[in-house]
Design a protein around this motif. Sequence first.
Motif, PDB file in Angstrom:
ATOM      1  N   SER A  94       0.809  -1.217   0.000  1.00 43.34           N
ATOM      2  CA  SER A  94       0.000   0.000   0.000  1.00 43.34           C
ATOM      3  C   SER A  94       0.842   1.267   0.000  1.00 43.34           C
ATOM      4  CB  SER A  94      -0.915   0.003   1.224  1.00 43.34           C
ATOM      5  OG  SER A  94      -1.592   1.227   1.353  1.00 43.34           O
ATOM      6  N   THR A  95       0.423   2.243  -0.791  1.00 40.07           N
ATOM      7  CA  THR A  95       1.031   3.570  -0.749  1.00 40.07           C
ATOM      8  C   THR A  95       0.444   4.421   0.372  1.00 40.07           C
ATOM      9  OG1 THR A  95      -0.573   4.434  -2.340  1.00 40.07           O
ATOM     10  CG2 THR A  95       1.482   3.555  -3.232  1.00 40.07           C
ATOM     11  N   THR A 124      -3.818   1.711  -3.120  1.00 38.86           N
ATOM     12  CA  THR A 124      -4.027   2.816  -2.181  1.00 38.86           C
ATOM     13  C   THR A 124      -4.785   2.390  -0.917  1.00 38.86           C
ATOM     14  OG1 THR A 124      -6.092   3.496  -3.242  1.00 38.86           O
ATOM     15  CG2 THR A 124      -4.047   4.486  -4.064  1.00 38.86           C
ATOM     16  N   THR A 125      -5.213   1.147  -0.824  1.00 37.31           N
ATOM     17  CA  THR A 125      -5.976   0.576   0.290  1.00 37.31           C
ATOM     18  C   THR A 125      -7.374   1.186   0.373  1.00 37.31           C
ATOM     19  OG1 THR A 125      -3.985   0.111   1.591  1.00 37.31           O
ATOM     20  CG2 THR A 125      -6.078   0.097   2.772  1.00 37.31           C
ATOM     21  N   PHE A 126      -8.378   0.308   0.272  1.00 35.77           N
ATOM     22  CA  PHE A 126      -9.752   0.804   0.281  1.00 35.77           C
ATOM     23  C   PHE A 126     -10.583   0.279   1.448  1.00 35.77           C
ATOM     24  CE2 PHE A 126      -9.732  -3.040  -2.381  1.00 35.77           C
ATOM     25  CZ  PHE A 126     -10.743  -3.792  -1.803  1.00 35.77           C
ATOM     26  N   VAL A 127      -9.988  -0.509   2.345  1.00 35.81           N
ATOM     27  CA  VAL A 127     -10.726  -1.058   3.486  1.00 35.81           C
ATOM     28  C   VAL A 127     -10.588  -0.098   4.664  1.00 35.81           C
ATOM     29  CG1 VAL A 127     -10.965  -2.995   5.074  1.00 35.81           C
ATOM     30  CG2 VAL A 127     -10.310  -3.411   2.684  1.00 35.81           C
ATOM     31  N   PRO A 128     -11.676   0.568   5.072  1.00 31.36           N
ATOM     32  CA  PRO A 128     -11.574   1.606   6.118  1.00 31.36           C
ATOM     33  C   PRO A 128     -10.985   1.115   7.434  1.00 31.36           C
ATOM     34  CG  PRO A 128     -13.685   1.764   4.987  1.00 31.36           C
ATOM     35  CD  PRO A 128     -13.035   0.491   4.500  1.00 31.36           C
ATOM     36  N   ALA A 129     -11.254  -0.150   7.805  1.00 29.42           N
ATOM     37  CA  ALA A 129     -10.804  -0.645   9.107  1.00 29.42           C
ATOM     38  C   ALA A 129      -9.289  -0.715   9.221  1.00 29.42           C
ATOM     39  CB  ALA A 129     -11.407  -2.029   9.368  1.00 29.42           C
ATOM     40  N   VAL A 130      -8.581  -0.744   8.095  1.00 30.35           N
ATOM     41  CA  VAL A 130      -7.120  -0.812   8.125  1.00 30.35           C
ATOM     42  C   VAL A 130      -6.530   0.364   8.896  1.00 30.35           C
ATOM     43  CG1 VAL A 130      -5.033  -0.678   6.700  1.00 30.35           C
ATOM     44  CG2 VAL A 130      -6.913  -2.176   6.016  1.00 30.35           C
ATOM     45  N   ALA A 131      -7.167   1.520   8.798  1.00 32.56           N
ATOM     46  CA  ALA A 131      -6.648   2.728   9.452  1.00 32.56           C
ATOM     47  C   ALA A 131      -6.471   2.533  10.945  1.00 32.56           C
ATOM     48  CB  ALA A 131      -7.569   3.908   9.171  1.00 32.56           C
ATOM     49  N   GLY A 132      -7.274   1.662  11.540  1.00 37.07           N
ATOM     50  CA  GLY A 132      -7.171   1.414  12.969  1.00 37.07           C
ATOM     51  C   GLY A 132      -5.861   0.774  13.388  1.00 37.07           C
ATOM     52  N   ASP A 143      -9.600  10.784  -3.272  1.00 33.60           N
ATOM     53  CA  ASP A 143      -8.702  11.694  -3.985  1.00 33.60           C
ATOM     54  C   ASP A 143      -7.417  11.937  -3.206  1.00 33.60           C
ATOM     55  OD1 ASP A 143     -10.557  11.840  -5.981  1.00 33.60           O
ATOM     56  OD2 ASP A 143     -11.298  13.847  -5.449  1.00 33.60           O
ATOM     57  N   GLN A 144      -7.501  11.994  -1.884  1.00 32.87           N
ATOM     58  CA  GLN A 144      -6.310  12.186  -1.062  1.00 32.87           C
ATOM     59  C   GLN A 144      -5.380  10.980  -1.151  1.00 32.87           C
ATOM     60  OE1 GLN A 144      -8.395  12.887   2.649  1.00 32.87           O
ATOM     61  NE2 GLN A 144      -7.903  15.078   2.581  1.00 32.87           N
ATOM     62  N   ARG A 145      -5.970   9.777  -1.179  1.00 35.95           N
ATOM     63  CA  ARG A 145      -5.141   8.574  -1.286  1.00 35.95           C
ATOM     64  C   ARG A 145      -4.379   8.562  -2.607  1.00 35.95           C
ATOM     65  NH1 ARG A 145      -9.938   5.873   0.113  1.00 35.95           N
ATOM     66  NH2 ARG A 145      -9.812   4.441  -1.665  1.00 35.95           N
ATOM     67  N   TYR A 146      -5.041   8.985  -3.672  1.00 38.01           N
ATOM     68  CA  TYR A 146      -4.376   8.960  -4.973  1.00 38.01           C
ATOM     69  C   TYR A 146      -3.350  10.078  -5.125  1.00 38.01           C
ATOM     70  CZ  TYR A 146      -6.690   4.940  -6.902  1.00 38.01           C
ATOM     71  OH  TYR A 146      -7.080   3.648  -7.135  1.00 38.01           O
ATOM     72  N   ALA A 147      -3.565  11.202  -4.483  1.00 32.66           N
ATOM     73  CA  ALA A 147      -2.552  12.259  -4.494  1.00 32.66           C
ATOM     74  C   ALA A 147      -1.290  11.782  -3.792  1.00 32.66           C
ATOM     75  CB  ALA A 147      -3.098  13.522  -3.830  1.00 32.66           C
ATOM     76  N   ARG A 148      -1.458  11.103  -2.667  1.00 30.12           N
ATOM     77  CA  ARG A 148      -0.309  10.537  -1.953  1.00 30.12           C
ATOM     78  C   ARG A 148       0.363   9.457  -2.796  1.00 30.12           C
ATOM     79  NH1 ARG A 148       1.424   9.212   3.639  1.00 30.12           N
ATOM     80  NH2 ARG A 148       2.327   7.116   3.600  1.00 30.12           N
ATOM     81  N   ALA A 149      -0.442   8.628  -3.462  1.00 32.76           N
ATOM     82  CA  ALA A 149       0.110   7.545  -4.273  1.00 32.76           C
ATOM     83  C   ALA A 149       0.975   8.080  -5.401  1.00 32.76           C
ATOM     84  CB  ALA A 149      -1.016   6.690  -4.838  1.00 32.76           C
ATOM     85  N   GLY A 220      -7.363   6.152 -10.361  1.00 32.10           N
ATOM     86  CA  GLY A 220      -6.635   4.915 -10.606  1.00 32.10           C
ATOM     87  C   GLY A 220      -6.199   4.772 -12.052  1.00 32.10           C
ATOM     88  N   ARG A 221      -7.076   5.112 -12.968  1.00 26.48           N
ATOM     89  CA  ARG A 221      -6.737   5.009 -14.389  1.00 26.48           C
ATOM     90  C   ARG A 221      -5.604   5.966 -14.756  1.00 26.48           C
ATOM     91  NH1 ARG A 221     -12.134   3.836 -17.897  1.00 26.48           N
ATOM     92  NH2 ARG A 221     -13.275   2.615 -16.357  1.00 26.48           N
ATOM     93  N   ASP A 222      -5.676   7.158 -14.207  1.00 28.71           N
ATOM     94  CA  ASP A 222      -4.651   8.145 -14.529  1.00 28.71           C
ATOM     95  C   ASP A 222      -3.303   7.738 -13.935  1.00 28.71           C
ATOM     96  OD1 ASP A 222      -4.777  10.582 -16.119  1.00 28.71           O
ATOM     97  OD2 ASP A 222      -3.930  11.567 -14.358  1.00 28.71           O
ATOM     98  N   LEU A 223      -3.330   7.202 -12.715  1.00 26.03           N
ATOM     99  CA  LEU A 223      -2.107   6.717 -12.081  1.00 26.03           C
ATOM    100  C   LEU A 223      -1.500   5.584 -12.900  1.00 26.03           C
ATOM    101  CD1 LEU A 223      -0.661   7.377  -9.292  1.00 26.03           C
ATOM    102  CD2 LEU A 223      -1.673   5.239  -8.493  1.00 26.03           C
ATOM    103  N   ALA A 224      -2.342   4.673 -13.336  1.00 27.81           N
ATOM    104  CA  ALA A 224      -1.879   3.551 -14.142  1.00 27.81           C
ATOM    105  C   ALA A 224      -1.257   4.028 -15.449  1.00 27.81           C
ATOM    106  CB  ALA A 224      -3.039   2.605 -14.432  1.00 27.81           C
ATOM    107  N   ALA A 225      -1.913   4.959 -16.098  1.00 26.76           N
ATOM    108  CA  ALA A 225      -1.432   5.447 -17.390  1.00 26.76           C
ATOM    109  C   ALA A 225      -0.076   6.121 -17.270  1.00 26.76           C
ATOM    110  CB  ALA A 225      -2.447   6.418 -17.984  1.00 26.76           C
ATOM    111  N   GLN A 226       0.178   6.772 -16.151  1.00 25.15           N
ATOM    112  CA  GLN A 226       1.435   7.494 -15.979  1.00 25.15           C
ATOM    113  C   GLN A 226       2.573   6.598 -15.520  1.00 25.15           C
ATOM    114  OE1 GLN A 226       1.125  10.930 -13.442  1.00 25.15           O
ATOM    115  NE2 GLN A 226       3.222  11.585 -13.792  1.00 25.15           N
ATOM    116  N   TYR A 227       2.280   5.611 -14.659  1.00 26.79           N
ATOM    117  CA  TYR A 227       3.356   4.881 -14.005  1.00 26.79           C
ATOM    118  C   TYR A 227       3.396   3.373 -14.274  1.00 26.79           C
ATOM    119  CZ  TYR A 227       3.717   9.080 -11.050  1.00 26.79           C
ATOM    120  OH  TYR A 227       3.859  10.360 -10.599  1.00 26.79           O
ATOM    121  N   ALA A 228       2.254   2.743 -14.486  1.00 30.72           N
ATOM    122  CA  ALA A 228       2.200   1.278 -14.448  1.00 30.72           C
ATOM    123  C   ALA A 228       2.749   0.633 -15.710  1.00 30.72           C
ATOM    124  CB  ALA A 228       0.762   0.817 -14.215  1.00 30.72           C
ATOM    125  N   ASP A 229       3.377  -0.516 -15.522  1.00 32.91           N
ATOM    126  CA  ASP A 229       3.728  -1.397 -16.633  1.00 32.91           C
ATOM    127  C   ASP A 229       2.583  -2.367 -16.907  1.00 32.91           C
ATOM    128  OD1 ASP A 229       6.531  -0.477 -16.879  1.00 32.91           O
ATOM    129  OD2 ASP A 229       6.768  -1.397 -14.913  1.00 32.91           O
TER     130      ASP A 229
END
Length: 435
Positions: A94-95, A124-132, A143-149, A220-229
């Motif tokens: 996770s980022t 970017t992790t989408f399970v809210p309980a992880v934060a605990g 949007d904040q998760r993807y900016a950090r990613a 997610g799509r934009d992140l993939a297009a810029q960075y992902a193989d």
Amino acid sequence: MEIILTATVMGLGMHHGAWRYRDGDAFDYVDPDYYAHIARTAEAGALHAIFLADTLDVSEERFARPNLGALDPAVTLAVMAAHTERIGLVGTSSTTFNEPFNLARRFASLDHMSRGRAGWNAVTTFVPAVAGNFGGTPLPAHDQRYARAREFLDVVIGLWESWEADATVGDKASGVFVDAARVRTLDHVGEHFSVRGPSTLPRSRQGRPVIFQAGASEGGRDLAAQYADVVFTAQNTIEAATAFRTDVRRRAVGYGRSADAVKIVPGLLPVVGSTTDEARARKEKLDELRGVGPELEKLALRVGVPVEALELDEPLPVDLIRANEGFRGSHGFRDAAVELATRKKLTVRELLYANGGGHQQVVGTPEEIADTIETWVEAGAVDGFNLMIDAFPSGLEDVVEHVVPLLRKRCLFQHEYAGSTLRTNLGLPPLPNRS
């Protein structure tokens, strides 16, 4: 066209009933011999990579079955690397709940120890309980998760590329170990991270780990297009998959990349039988052992509605799902479920049967599974598939022994590995030596 095939290892199998259906101990998923056998089996079939999920909380499974990514992926993949020579080793991390320097070092270490076979699936992790488990601050908004990613990926790639390819000298006669002029600090100061660098490790045989990304939202799509193989996605219909691939490739071109530089591999859950009836019997037994409750609860989490809102013999409550503007889960899983349910007019019960953990499911003979793969490839919907194995090891063995040979006969899959690194075997271009 030869396609990419990877196999995802999630606990003892993707299906909720796998741990009860399969032979072997219920806690094999913490046994190194289990992973060694899977790795050797997948490599015998010349699959491109083993793909491991990562789970940072127990809330989705609630101790009803093995957590699907309970072990640290990098550690587990290192065990699998020791038992294989060519197959790629892709781990999710996770980022949102990592620091880029530590993650870059971990996956660079795996890349060196596997001689250039490592990949990192950035999520970017989408399970809210992880934060605990990480200080208790609520899971950041989408949007904040993807900016950090985005910043996270910039830093990680910068660290991996902080050593030029010719920085390593190792001249014993002159006493020159490394040409320090070809190793540069990163000196990154951004909104989320401050990282001096450089990496503690030189480049690996493939330059750096291959970057996978799993996300289907706009961010997610934009992140993939810029960075992902390679992009791992949930797509349940050929129409949606074709549109997704077209969109990501278009965005990649917008970032100055070749459209072919990004490979799209949706999940596919094959349930294999020597006859259609045998495959259906396997699926029905798995479903019986699972029961409806756990899968219904997971579907509710994935689409963002209370479980009480899902009536088994009624349509999916699409209006309620779309009205949830505060949804913080996976947009890809949610949208794929809605697309499948609405396009095929499924009830919730029918959706649970057809939606393999959020991914396309094919229950049938090896020929029927090969037919589905060929149809999607010919439509231009995919570059391959990430196989979500229903139960290990039998589900993987069925694919390797019965489906892979059919794909080879149709000139759709490789007979052997093209090279020794994951980047080469995926048909990705070599990385430039950036100065």
